[in-house]
Motif scaffolding. Structure first.
Motif, short mmCIF file in Angstrom:
data_model
loop_
_atom_site.label_atom_id
_atom_site.label_comp_id
_atom_site.label_asym_id
_atom_site.label_seq_id
_atom_site.Cartn_x
_atom_site.Cartn_y
_atom_site.Cartn_z
N ASP A 112 0.83 -1.21 0.00
CA ASP A 112 0.00 0.00 0.00
C ASP A 112 0.86 1.26 0.00
N ALA A 113 1.94 1.25 0.80
CA ALA A 113 2.84 2.40 0.88
C ALA A 113 3.50 2.70 -0.46
N GLN A 114 3.61 1.67 -1.30
CA GLN A 114 4.18 1.83 -2.64
C GLN A 114 3.10 2.14 -3.69
N GLY A 115 1.85 2.24 -3.23
CA GLY A 115 0.74 2.52 -4.14
C GLY A 115 0.21 1.28 -4.84
N ILE A 116 0.61 0.11 -4.37
CA ILE A 116 0.19 -1.16 -4.98
C ILE A 116 -0.96 -1.73 -4.16
N LYS A 117 -2.15 -1.78 -4.74
CA LYS A 117 -3.35 -2.23 -4.03
C LYS A 117 -3.66 -3.70 -4.34
N GLN A 118 -2.68 -4.55 -4.08
CA GLN A 118 -2.78 -5.97 -4.40
C GLN A 118 -3.68 -6.72 -3.42
N TRP A 119 -3.52 -6.48 -2.13
CA TRP A 119 -4.31 -7.14 -1.09
C TRP A 119 -5.13 -6.11 -0.34
N ASP A 120 -6.17 -6.59 0.35
CA ASP A 120 -7.02 -5.68 1.12
C ASP A 120 -7.36 -6.31 2.46
N ASP A 121 -8.31 -5.71 3.18
CA ASP A 121 -8.66 -6.22 4.50
C ASP A 121 -9.53 -7.48 4.43
N ILE A 122 -9.90 -7.90 3.23
CA ILE A 122 -10.71 -9.11 3.06
C ILE A 122 -9.82 -10.30 2.67
N TYR A 123 -8.81 -10.05 1.85
CA TYR A 123 -7.94 -11.14 1.39
C TYR A 123 -6.49 -10.68 1.39
N PRO A 124 -5.59 -11.54 1.87
CA PRO A 124 -5.82 -12.85 2.50
C PRO A 124 -6.20 -12.71 3.97
#
Length: 172
Positions: free
Chosen positions: A27-39
């Motif tokens: 997230d700090a790098q602006g990459i929204k790969q994962w979220d609070d749902i997964y994993p």
């Protein structure tokens, strides 16, 4: 000293912490790969139950995690995989605690998967990687993975690239 072993149920919380640390780092790098749902912890529990997860311990601390098995998600059916015959293994999650990144731990875990998969007579390794995560894409390409297509997942604004490695090739 490093060792790659199966985790215990008591390791679920630590593995989840690693996933969260990686999520915040991305997230700090602006990459929204994962979220609070997964994993989530349920995914980890399922991996432990299915014996499809391994941890790399560095001086008794879990430094990295990899989970893989034969299960291909529905979205993979649209991908033009190169190795259609034979058995294929799928890497679902590879995560390195941020303080250990750049120390070769990801490569050790992937080489472990390659070695075990070769022993078990798999033909190729497949995975998907978030298209905004260039560092991960470059990492897999350096290990001999080829881009085979892309898939989309809910709650993501960009596609995931599907990559595949032929296991008859030499380990890099």
């Amino acid at each position: 000293m490093m060792s790659i072993i199966r985790p215990e149920k008591t390791d679920i919380h630590t593995i989840f912490e690693i996933f969260q640390e990686c999520r915040f780092d991305l997230d700090a790098q602006g990459i929204k790969q994962w979220d609070d749902i997964y994993p989530n912890k349920e995914v980890i529990e399922e991996d432990i139950q299915n014996q499809s997860i391994f941890i790399l311990k560095h001086d008794e601390e879990i430094a990295g995690v990899v989970s893989y098995d034969e299960m291909e998600i529905e979205e993979y059916k649209s991908v033009d995989w190169k190795h259609k015959d034979g058995r294929n293994i799928v890497i679902h999650r590879l995560s390195i605690r941020p303080k250990y990144q750049g120390q070769g731990i990801a490569k050790k875990l992937i080489q472990f998967v390659h070695g075990k998969s070769r022993q078990e007579l798999y033909t190729s390794v497949r995975l998907d990687v978030y298209s905004d995560n260039q560092r991960a894409i470059d990492f897999y390409k350096k290990l001999g993975y080829e881009l085979r297509g892309e898939v989309w997942f809910p709650r993501r604004s960009l596609p995931f690239y599907c990559m595949e490695k032929n296991l008859s090739e030499k380990i890099r």
